[in-house]
Design a protein around this motif. Structure first.
Motif, PDB file in Angstrom:
ATOM      1  N   LEU A 150      62.917  17.148  59.991  1.00 18.94           N
ATOM      2  CA  LEU A 150      62.705  17.119  58.544  1.00 18.94           C
ATOM      3  C   LEU A 150      63.122  15.777  57.937  1.00 18.94           C
ATOM      4  O   LEU A 150      62.801  15.503  56.785  1.00 18.94           O
ATOM      5  N   TYR A 151      63.818  14.954  58.706  1.00 18.02           N
ATOM      6  CA  TYR A 151      64.060  13.575  58.238  1.00 18.02           C
ATOM      7  C   TYR A 151      62.732  12.853  58.013  1.00 18.02           C
ATOM      8  O   TYR A 151      62.549  12.147  57.037  1.00 18.02           O
ATOM      9  N   ASP A 152      61.833  13.040  59.000  1.00 19.59           N
ATOM     10  CA  ASP A 152      60.516  12.395  58.871  1.00 19.59           C
ATOM     11  C   ASP A 152      59.820  12.864  57.593  1.00 19.59           C
ATOM     12  O   ASP A 152      59.187  12.092  56.885  1.00 19.59           O
ATOM     13  N   VAL A 153      59.966  14.167  57.349  1.00 21.13           N
ATOM     14  CA  VAL A 153      59.268  14.747  56.197  1.00 21.13           C
ATOM     15  C   VAL A 153      59.833  14.172  54.902  1.00 21.13           C
ATOM     16  O   VAL A 153      59.102  13.781  53.993  1.00 21.13           O
ATOM     17  N   ARG A 154      61.168  14.084  54.830  1.00 23.15           N
ATOM     18  CA  ARG A 154      61.764  13.583  53.602  1.00 23.15           C
ATOM     19  C   ARG A 154      61.301  12.150  53.317  1.00 23.15           C
ATOM     20  O   ARG A 154      60.971  11.798  52.186  1.00 23.15           O
TER      21      ARG A 154
END
Ligand code: 9PG
Length: 876
Positions: A859-863
């Protein structure tokens, strides 16, 4: 052959048809005397190309872009004798689909002139009761041609709404300081005639040519937006100086008026320096009252015995920008300037032009006017401005500027009246330099675009709501000093701010004594200044200001700064009353709603803030500047009762342009809670049921029911398992980022509420979710579908598509993001979203369908990707 230039059409606003091109001219180049007959009228076609119109050869070009047309024109005196060109005009007919109680922006000529909504009735512009001299202070034309009787009139630009809040037309002259623009309007049955005239009032030699001012007409759904777009175009063309920083100021006028003296100025300077941390004033401006005589700006009177130089130095040394007021074109008989250069003044037919009457400026009251078309006078203007700046006054308030454009005998008769003014303004700019801040006041609006950094856009404010009885001159009431008059124009001209210049709504007085304004009226003025985002200049005796009134000043400065950054507020229902009912401004995270009652009766204002694109959540609006909370607040509907003269300002959350929906099992959490438990506690049955599910004999929810309903799973064992569940490493930051940006975040799960509640506790994290229900009955699971959706073939207990579509119905403009990893419950959600982040089997399923998605690992990528998306959607 087509008689017309192209007709413009708009889906809601109907058609705009070209009607005619016309000229007003005289057969001789001598200026008309008072009793002269009216000029001749010659007509041509409003279509691109060259044509003869009367004795002139006219070339017209038209550029239509969508629902906006710009006309450029030039002409040549084709006669063999000199002629006098009075005006050039373009006429249109607007046919909206429906015309019901149309209203328009009745816009006056200069800073102090009336601007406000007005009915476009059959009567036309009301006759002016006090003669052409005074009429000419506030209208571009002191007298209108007789063929305009029954027409309405607006200077520079106007907008007409076909019905309250209905579609609109906007029409204006893009003045560049060469000619004066006036729009005449008349209702004719189901249509509206609009005629844009540019007044040149100048001779033309045989064969001489002239480039006209451009004219712009546009159709649209909303008058307020059309005016903004018009001003933006005008500002671009005219090189508007609209980028000066927001700099709060202090001005001596509205506290000390003509009695200002050095001691009171220095006392305030000291108090302002001491208060700097809380009241961050940057400019300290001395107003009228210091000069020896109007006209002699570098010499002071007995109240300023040391002269200007030490004052400027002390203001600068205290850390402020020194500012000073001048009326650069005004000259009284008592002045040195008058004695030494009477030949620099504008003349009337019978002698010197008596531009205006001002009882406090001269013994006899008459004020004469410097002629900027005369080289030595212009040079004097340049040198005076340069001398003031050299003393340290980097901020010049230039007042009573309209006087230079009054009808008069000027040294150079080939200049139009506004060209004469523009020459003067250009000389002042040349003397003051590019870095000085020039504030126009009492200034014809169009001619100053590109010269001034700030512009007073309304009449003087006053420490009283209404005009003073003694001052009431028939026809001038709406232009005289009064809080109400200032408020009206501040709202009616808000669309000019940062497009043509920085708007100056005039000073704010927050004091509680030495004023007739009630606390509520003071707040109203503060709200108007803050909500429109213009300049903010205080004008109270600071040492005497009570703590709560200082706080109000500080709060207003802070809000005005923020709203300026947000682009200022847009008035609500601008044309429906003379004082607009409200204003709304939008930042990236905050929105602001101001509501006004400019009238004398108590009113109720009802607003659906969601229709304004504000307030997604259920949090109540935050009252600002001591506003009372709304009387009613429910699901985006706000109602407030306002006393006469009262206003309120609320901060609301902005409806973010983005909403995020996220799967839980395998996406927000690393493990898949449901299937891990099923494997562990119902291993044998699971394989068979899974086969039936994949063959399509069971829906996802039927599979859950068969497998899990009644499952004997001791609570302690469930707890032990939940303790081992880990969240995606970026989960916490994704939630925090959404919260910080005001972006709604919601977990959509086909899992169970009890588990999600417990996991939130275990991980000390908070998120909203939709999920199925789970409870214990005799040590066994009982489950229940929460949001099944028979219209979807996903067959789950919580259909993600259903949840997303429900959200979209409520917020149709929001970009919806779905994040997931599974092909069963996540696929329908992904198909309903605008932007999809996928991994694992969801990524495969989307790839098989050739659907667009963003791949992610954590979810780092998503943020990180959402941050970019939000910046893009917010236009930054
Ligand atoms: C100083 C003032 C302040 C003020 C200016 C301007 O219509 N009138 O009679 C009228 C008088 C004064 C006036 C405006 C209109 O005020 O706007 O801020 O500088 O001059 O004399």
């Amino acid at each position: 052959m087509n008689r017309h230039a192209a007709v413009m059409r708009h889906a809601e606003a109907g058609r705009l048809e070209p009607v005619r091109l016309f000229l007003r001219y005289r057969d001789s180049d001598t200026p008309p005397r008072g009793d002269a007959p009216e000029p001749r009228l010659a007509e041509g076609w409003l279509r691109p190309g060259t044509q003869e119109v009367g004795p002139f050869r006219v070339r017209l070009a038209c550029d239509i872009e969508g629902e906006c047309a710009t006309y450029e024109l030039s002409l040549r005196n084709g006669a063999e004798r000199p002629l006098r060109l009075e005006a050039l005009g373009l006429g249109f007919r607007w046919r909206p689909p429906r015309l019901a109680a149309p209203r328009f922006l009745r816009q006056g000529w200069q800073s102090w002139s009336f601007a406000g909504g007005w009915p476009l009735d059959e009567v036309g512009e009301p006759p002016f009761p006090s003669g052409p001299w005074l009429r000419g202070f506030h209208r571009g034309l002191a007298r209108v041609p007789s063929d305009r009787s029954g027409w309405h009139e607006a200077d520079l630009v106007t907008a007409v709404a076909a019905a309250p809040g209905g579609p609109a037309v906007c029409a204006g002259v893009l003045e560049s300081g060469r000619a004066l623009g006036v729009v005449f309007l008349r209702r004719e049955d189901a249509s509206v005639r609009l005629e844009l005239e540019q007044w040149w009032e100048r001779p033309l030699e045989p064969g001489a040519t002239l480039e006209g001012e451009a004219v712009r007409v546009a159709l649209g759904a909303e008058a307020e937006r059309l005016l903004e777009a018009h001003a933006a175009d005008h500002g671009r063309r005219a090189g508007a100086r609209n980028g000066a920083p927001f700099r709060p100021g202090w001005c001596s006028w509205y506290q000390f008026f003509h009695e200002v003296d050095e001691a009171s100025l220095l006392r305030n300077l000291e108090a302002l320096a001491a208060a700097r941390e809380t009241i961050p004033v940057e400019v300290v401006q001395l107003d009228d009252g210091y000069q020896r005589a109007v006209g002699d700006w570098l010499e002071t009177n007995a109240r300023f015995p040391r002269g200007l130089a030490p004052l400027a130095a002390e203001i600068r040394d205290a850390g402020f920008v020194p500012g000073i007021w001048v009326a650069p074109f005004c000259v009284v008989p008592e002045s040195q300037l008058f004695a030494s250069h009477p030949d620099w003044l504008l003349r009337a037919e019978d002698g010197l032009l008596r531009g205006l009457y001002h009882g406090q400026w001269s013994r006899e009251g008459w004020v004469h006017v410097l002629d900027p078309s005369h080289d030595p006078a212009r040079d004097h203007l340049l040198r005076t401005a340069a001398a003031l700046v050299a003393l340290g006054f980097q901020y010049l308030k230039l007042d009573f500027l309209y006087t230079a454009a009054l009808t008069a005998r000027a040294h150079d008769p080939t200049l139009s009246r506004v060209a004469r003014l523009r020459r003067g303004l250009d000389a002042i700019r040349a003397g003051a330099g590019e870095d000085a801040f020039l504030l126009g006041c009492g200034c014809p609006l169009g001619a100053a675009v590109g010269v001034v950094d700030g512009m007073r856009i309304g009449p003087d404010t006053a420490p009283a709501w209404d005009t003073v009885e003694a001052l009431r001159i028939p026809g001038l009431e709406p232009t005289l000093p009064a809080a109400r008059n200032a408020l009206r124009n501040t709202l009616a001209r808000a669309w000019m701010h940062r497009r043509l210049w920085q708007n100056d709504p005039d000073c704010l007085m927050t004091r509680g004594s030495d004023t007739e304004l009630s606390a509520a009226e003071v707040r109203t003025l503060a709200v108007a200044a803050a909500a429109t985002g213009g300049m903010l200049v205080l004008s109270d005796d600071l040492p005497a200001l009570a703590p709560e009134r200082r706080a109000l000043a500080a709060g207003t400065i802070e809000l005005a700064r923020r709203l300026d950054r947000a682009g200022g507020g847009r008035p609500l229902a601008l044309l429906e009353d003379d004082v607009a009912a409200g204003a709304v401004a939008r930042g990236t995270r905050d929105g602001w709603l101001a509501l006004f009652n400019g009238g004398e009766e108590r009113v109720r204002r009802d607003v659906d803030v969601r229709a304004l694109g504000l307030q997604p959540a259920d949090a109540a609006p935050e009252p600002l500047l001591d506003s009372p909370p709304p009387g009613e607040w429910k699901e985006g509907h706000l109602a407030v009762e306002l006393d006469a003269h009262e206003a309120v300002l609320y901060r609301l959350r902005m409806l973010p342009p983005l909403a995020v929906f996220c799967d839980f099992d395998g996406t927000f959490a690393v493990q898949d809670v449901g299937s891990t438990l099923a494997r562990r506690y119902a291993g044998a049955r699971r394989a068979a049921l899974w086969d039936r599910l994949t063959r399509g004999e069971l829906t996802a929810w039927e599979y859950n029911l068969e497998l899990l309903d009644g499952l004997p799973l001791p609570e302690v064992e469930l707890e032990a398992f939940l303790q081992t569940v880990q969240l995606d490493p970026g989960a916490r930051e994704l939630v925090a980022w959404c919260e910080h940006e005001g972006v709604p975040f919601r977990v959509l799960s086909d899992g169970f509420d009890r588990n999600l509640d417990r996991l939130q506790e275990l991980h000390r994290i908070r998120f909203d979710y939709d999920a199925n229900r789970l409870r214990y009955e005799a040590e066994a699971w009982r489950i229940e579908a929460a949001h099944p959706n028979p219209a979807c073939d996903c067959g789950t207990g919580t259909c993600k598509r259903g949840r997303i579509e429900a959200f979209r119905r409520e917020y149709p403009d929001v970009v919806i993001v779905h994040i997931g990893n599974g092909r069963v419950s996540d696929l329908c959600g992904a198909l309903a979203a605008d932007v999809v982040f996928a991994k694992d089997s969801l990524a495969e399923a989307l790839a098989e369908r050739a659907m667009r998605f963003e791949h992610f690992e954590t979810l780092y990528d998503v943020r990180a990707a959402l941050e970019r998306l939000l910046a893009h959607l917010s236009g930054s």
